[in-house]
Design an enzyme around this catalytic site. Structure first.
Site, PDB file in Angstrom:
ATOM      1  CB  ALA A 175      34.615  36.223  44.136  1.00 29.74           C
TER       2      ALA A 175
ATOM      3  CD  GLU B  20      29.041  40.232  47.172  1.00 32.62           C
ATOM      4  OE1 GLU B  20      28.232  41.185  47.113  1.00 32.62           O
ATOM      5  OE2 GLU B  20      30.263  40.391  47.334  1.00 32.62           O
TER       6      GLU B  20
HETATM    7  N1  CAA Z   1      32.804  35.555  37.802  1.00 30.63           N
HETATM    8  C1  CAA Z   1      32.990  34.833  36.692  1.00 30.63           C
HETATM    9  N2  CAA Z   1      32.557  35.221  35.476  1.00 30.63           N
HETATM   10  C2  CAA Z   1      31.926  36.387  35.378  1.00 30.63           C
HETATM   11  C3  CAA Z   1      31.705  37.212  36.493  1.00 30.63           C
HETATM   12  C4  CAA Z   1      32.178  36.752  37.751  1.00 30.63           C
HETATM   13  N3  CAA Z   1      32.029  37.475  38.873  1.00 30.63           N
HETATM   14  N4  CAA Z   1      31.050  38.317  36.079  1.00 30.63           N
HETATM   15  C5  CAA Z   1      30.873  38.193  34.756  1.00 30.63           C
HETATM   16  N5  CAA Z   1      31.406  37.027  34.331  1.00 30.63           N
HETATM   17  C6  CAA Z   1      31.464  36.524  32.958  1.00 30.63           C
HETATM   18  C7  CAA Z   1      30.075  36.237  32.403  1.00 30.63           C
HETATM   19  O1  CAA Z   1      29.656  34.936  32.764  1.00 30.63           O
HETATM   20  C8  CAA Z   1      30.323  36.369  30.918  1.00 30.63           C
HETATM   21  O2  CAA Z   1      30.951  35.176  30.500  1.00 30.63           O
HETATM   22  P1  CAA Z   1      30.642  34.558  29.046  1.00 30.63           P
HETATM   23  O3  CAA Z   1      31.077  35.599  28.081  1.00 30.63           O
HETATM   24  O4  CAA Z   1      31.425  33.295  29.046  1.00 30.63           O
HETATM   25  O5  CAA Z   1      29.162  34.337  29.003  1.00 30.63           O
HETATM   26  C9  CAA Z   1      31.353  37.483  30.843  1.00 30.63           C
HETATM   27  O6  CAA Z   1      31.961  37.552  32.127  1.00 30.63           O
HETATM   28  C10 CAA Z   1      30.760  38.825  30.523  1.00 30.63           C
HETATM   29  O7  CAA Z   1      29.714  39.059  31.447  1.00 30.63           O
HETATM   30  P2  CAA Z   1      28.308  39.672  30.977  1.00 30.63           P
HETATM   31  O8  CAA Z   1      27.849  39.005  29.738  1.00 30.63           O
HETATM   32  O9  CAA Z   1      27.408  39.649  32.161  1.00 30.63           O
HETATM   33  O10 CAA Z   1      28.781  41.153  30.622  1.00 30.63           O
HETATM   34  P3  CAA Z   1      28.015  42.511  30.819  1.00 30.63           P
HETATM   35  O11 CAA Z   1      28.931  43.552  30.311  1.00 30.63           O
HETATM   36  O12 CAA Z   1      26.629  42.426  30.295  1.00 30.63           O
HETATM   37  O13 CAA Z   1      27.834  42.707  32.424  1.00 30.63           O
HETATM   38  C11 CAA Z   1      28.595  42.744  34.701  1.00 30.63           C
HETATM   39  C12 CAA Z   1      28.961  42.915  33.222  1.00 30.63           C
HETATM   40  C13 CAA Z   1      27.583  43.828  35.128  1.00 30.63           C
HETATM   41  C14 CAA Z   1      29.847  42.850  35.514  1.00 30.63           C
HETATM   42  C15 CAA Z   1      27.928  41.377  34.910  1.00 30.63           C
HETATM   43  O14 CAA Z   1      28.752  40.391  34.322  1.00 30.63           O
HETATM   44  C16 CAA Z   1      27.726  40.973  36.340  1.00 30.63           C
HETATM   45  O15 CAA Z   1      26.776  41.415  36.953  1.00 30.63           O
HETATM   46  N6  CAA Z   1      28.618  40.140  36.875  1.00 30.63           N
HETATM   47  C17 CAA Z   1      28.503  39.576  38.200  1.00 30.63           C
HETATM   48  C18 CAA Z   1      28.653  40.587  39.279  1.00 30.63           C
HETATM   49  C19 CAA Z   1      28.554  39.899  40.609  1.00 30.63           C
HETATM   50  O16 CAA Z   1      27.561  39.283  40.936  1.00 30.63           O
HETATM   51  N7  CAA Z   1      29.615  40.015  41.396  1.00 30.63           N
HETATM   52  C20 CAA Z   1      29.679  39.356  42.679  1.00 30.63           C
HETATM   53  C21 CAA Z   1      30.399  38.067  42.510  1.00 30.63           C
HETATM   54  S1  CAA Z   1      30.354  37.115  43.968  1.00 30.63           S
HETATM   55  C22 CAA Z   1      31.491  37.803  44.984  1.00 30.63           C
HETATM   56  O17 CAA Z   1      32.179  38.713  44.629  1.00 30.63           O
HETATM   57  C23 CAA Z   1      31.525  37.130  46.314  1.00 30.63           C
HETATM   58  C24 CAA Z   1      32.315  37.783  47.335  1.00 30.63           C
HETATM   59  O18 CAA Z   1      31.812  38.178  48.358  1.00 30.63           O
HETATM   60  C25 CAA Z   1      33.721  37.868  47.228  1.00 30.63           C
END
Ligand code: CAA
Length: 734
Positions: free
Chosen positions: A102, A165
């Site tokens: 999300a 999460e």
């Molecule tokens: N929401 C918003 N922005 C996000 C995002 C998310 N879920 N995941 C990544 N981004 C953004 C980062 O903030 C970053 O933004 P900036 O360039 O402005 O700094 C950009 O995307 C790139 O992210 P990374 O620098 O982290 O890129 P990476 O290639 O090193 O890693 C990744 C990629 C492994 C996907 C990592 O971004 C990550 O772990 N993301 C979060 C994953 C996560 O926690 N997902 C769960 C979300 S909560 C949810 O889904 C709740 C639910 O139950 C529905």
């Protein structure tokens, strides 16, 4: 504080949620940012062999915003109405990402529970035509939950699937606590949630989470074929599957074990467990309702703290006016093959960088090379690396006792003893023997970097590269800029950090830089308490309960008490007004209780030694003229001890902000978590004070301690006072 273009930082967007009452000056920029994002979101629809192919293309990572969600739902509804369409494939147009979850920038504290069947996965599960999720890359959180709402899943072997999460202080809230256990069993599902570690597409296939594996170039055709083969009249929705859940007896055992596993300091763990249990006992539909209730009740401060940290970690490398660095650092010279030099060399070798290790004589060089080789041998034996990686690392390692070959190196990192004159002479040599573009780094942890090269003409290329021990393990790299360091060299430092897969924090030069500087009162306050009758083991226990892996005294043993004395002397010299001149550490060193390296410190081989240290504690109290205890030892709660040790650290962090030494306040949160193992679920040192106490309370508590003790380390600094007076958060960077 230097201003930066924060329009690029999503931390600002989240900051607003963390501190809703703060009049955040960057709010208009954040709004523009999400507008731009909305325009970038592209969901395309095409029909291929009677299959509607829906491609999501929301840069950078397909985070599901409300806009992306409604676009997907629209296309699925279109496909359901389209009589030419028999089935649907949901895939990504962004290489490397299915959906990263999300959109965290849209998170706000919930004001009421919502109908869980309106979530994207439930909507997809309600499709009358089969939907196949075609996964190639990251499929995390809401991404995996979306995929589980589809009728089936195809993935490439190297995709990464997980539910991280809990790492954001929330629970999977789109049915993940219901569908994952029903697809792979409760035991494995809880393991995935609690460890927060993604699994590969291959492992997901082995677990039957993924129905079919294929290579990237076959993803679409495989998904189409699978989609066309599904007979919806025989399909059982993930939410209602029973066949993969464990037996009743097994579940009882699993839940009993999990009850013991969940960390009470991280309430989201128990809440995820509650939701899973509810679903298993009451069925998937009721489980969704229970999940929604648990989501609504998540511990908001923990969620704020963790989400703050997520964005803070990603912001540290965004430094204003620093140009792009388009080269790779291929070769590094390391001066000094001791613990730090060896660790730095290993970190470089592990990441494919050639290393030339320099020592003063052959004996030291051989010992240094041997230590590095032994580390790789042990990794090979423990199967952490394979033979090819072992050979590559050792082929990249050379040793020298002269500066021969230094002319061609991209970067040199000095890691000799902390003696100013020795460091000066090394940099004098480097200015002669290295090329004019070489990055000249020092790994000093306490010495003023300006003084090392005050009379050299390569001052613009000199930078602090402060690794934390063990340098090949700890994730933080402090990059220190002097008044002469050029922006190009900062860019090079950031590049090195990226290649070493470390998180950088850029800080201006000062004694102790960010981490040692802000944490010097921590050890001081611990000594202060011991002299006032609180036992070191009691203090260690309180800080462990707070969430540190070990308390300050056990940590001293690990680092080495002689090293500790040297560092605190240097800090005491620079910040004498607020240092506590405790003598316990010195007394321990005089008794040759140097810590783990000799098997004896505050502990003996890690085990308590009450009797052994009793007289030493008394000696320290005597030297401090037996000060009156603040209160009876038994009256100290964990919270009292934690605040006495940590509030002066917050205060010092605020001084660092006041002195304009970091680019953003949240850098200190990242530095504290990655450099000092400050518990991440508390958000970092400043966020902890902000989120769990607030600036005003932090000020009042410190002021009270100052009034009670007269110790300057507790006297709230100007910045902290200003934030408290103006009702601003400490993160506001006033
Ligand atoms: N929401 C918003 N922005 C996000 C995002 C998310 N879920 N995941 C990544 N981004 C953004 C980062 O903030 C970053 O933004 P900036 O360039 O402005 O700094 C950009 O995307 C790139 O992210 P990374 O620098 O982290 O890129 P990476 O290639 O090193 O890693 C990744 C990629 C492994 C996907 C990592 O971004 C990550 O772990 N993301 C979060 C994953 C996560 O926690 N997902 C769960 C979300 S909560 C949810 O889904 C709740 C639910 O139950 C529905």
């Amino acid at each position: 504080m230097q201003t930066i273009d924060r329009s690029k930082s999503r931390a600002d967007v989240v900051f607003k949620h963390i501190h809703p009452n703060v009049d955040h000056k960057l709010e208009p920029t954040s709004i523009q940012h999400s507008d731009v994002k909305a325009q970038e979101e592209v969901v395309t629809y095409e029909v291929n062999k009677q299959v509607a192919v829906i491609r999501m293309g929301s840069k950078p990572v397909n985070a599901v915003s409300s806009h992306l969600k409604s676009s997907i739902e629209e296309k699925v509804s279109e496909a359901n109405k389209d009589t030419n369409v028999k089935a649907i494939v949901l895939m990504s147009a962004i290489p490397g990402f299915f959906i990263a979850g999300a959109d965290i920038t849209e998170f706000k504290p919930k004001t009421k529970t919502e109908d869980p069947t309106t979530r994207l996965p439930s909507r997809l599960e309600g499709s009358t035509k089969p939907i196949v999720a075609a996964i190639d890359g990251f499929c995390l959180g809401g991404g995996l939950e979306t995929a589980m709402g589809c009728t089936a899943r195809v993935a490439t072997p190297n995709s990464r699937l997980g539910l991280p999460e809990l790492n954001l202080g929330i629970i999977p809230g789109w049915g993940g606590t219901q569908r994952l256990p029903r697809l792979i069993g409760v035991k494995k599902a809880m393991e995935l949630m609690l460890t927060m570690k993604p699994i590969s597409g291959k492992e997901a296939h082995d677990l039957k989470l993924v129905d079919q594996l294929c290579e990237s170039n076959q993803l679409l055709s495989t998904a189409i074929q699978l989609a066309l083969s599904i007979d919806m009249s025989k399909n059982i929705k993930s939410l209602h599957r029973q066949d993969r859940l464990e037996s009743k007896a097994e579940l009882e055992q699993i839940f009993a074990h999990l009850e013991k596993m969940v960390d009470p300091r991280q309430p989201q763990q128990r809440q995820a467990l509650n939701a899973v249990k509810a679903g298993v006992t009451r069925g998937g539909d009721e489980g969704l309702v229970a999940e929604e209730e648990e989501s609504f009740n998540v511990h908001k401060p923990t969620a704020k703290a963790l989400q703050h940290l997520f964005f803070a970690e990603r912001a540290t490398s965004k430094i204003p006016n620093v140009p792009a660095y388009n080269k790779k650092i291929n070769s590094v010279g390391v001066i000094g093959g001791g613990t730090m030099g060896g660790g730095i060399a290993i970190a470089c070798l592990e990441n494919g960088i050639k290393v030339t290790l320099k020592e003063v004589n052959q004996k030291f060089l051989d010992a240094g090379l041997e230590r590095i080789k032994n580390t790789f041998k042990s990794k090979l034996e423990r199967k952490r690396i394979n033979q090819k990686q072992f050979d590559a690392a050792l082929n990249n390692l050379t040793g020298t006792i002269s500066y021969e070959g230094f002319q061609t190196l991209d970067c040199v990192i000095e890691a000799v003893l902390e003696i100013v004159d020795l460091k000066k002479s090394v940099f004098k040599d480097l200015s002669k023997h290295c090329n004019k573009e070489c990055i000249l780094g020092t790994n000093t942890s306490t010495i003023d970097i300006e003084s090392i090269a005050s009379d050299l003409d390569c001052r613009d290329r000199i930078i602090g590269l402060h690794f934390f021990s063990p340098a090949n393990v700890m994730p933080l790299l402090e990059i220190i800029r002097t008044s002469h360091t050029s922006n190009e060299i900062i860019a090079a430092g950031l590049q090195l950090s990226k290649q070493l897969r470390k998180t950088p924090v850029v800080v201006k030069n000062c004694v102790g830089f960010a981490v040692n500087r802000i944490f010097f009162p921590y050890g001081g306050a611990a000594g202060f308490l011991v002299d006032r009758g609180v036992h070191p083991y009691r203090i260690d226990k309180a800080l462990k309960n707070f969430g540190f892996g070990v308390g300050p005294f056990r940590m001293s043993d690990i680092v080495g008490l002689d090293v500790g004395v040297m560092t605190s002397n240097s800090m005491k010299g620079a910040y004498s007004d607020r240092a506590y001149d405790g003598q316990l550490k010195q007394i321990m060193v005089d008794q040759k209780r140097l810590g783990d390296k000799v098997g004896r410190g505050y502990y003996i081989k890690g085990k308590p030694d009450e009797e052994g240290i009793a007289d030493l504690i008394k000696a320290s109290q005597n030297r401090a003229n037996n000060p009156k205890p603040l209160k009876n030892q038994n009256e100290f709660t964990d919270a009292d001890i934690q605040e006495i040790l940590l509030l002066p650290v917050v205060n010092e962090a605020c001084r660092v902000v006041q002195e304009n030494l970091v680019y953003r306040v949240s850098d200190l949160d990242v530095a504290s978590v990655m450099g000092m193992n400050f518990p991440r679920f508390r958000g970092g040192i400043v966020a902890w004070a902000d989120v769990f106490l607030g600036a005003k309370k932090t000020f009042e508590k410190l002021d009270r301690l100052y009034q009670e003790t007269g110790m300057e380390m507790f006297k709230p600094c100007e910045y902290l006072k200003k934030c408290a007076d103006n009702n601003k958060s400490l993160e506001s960077g006033l």
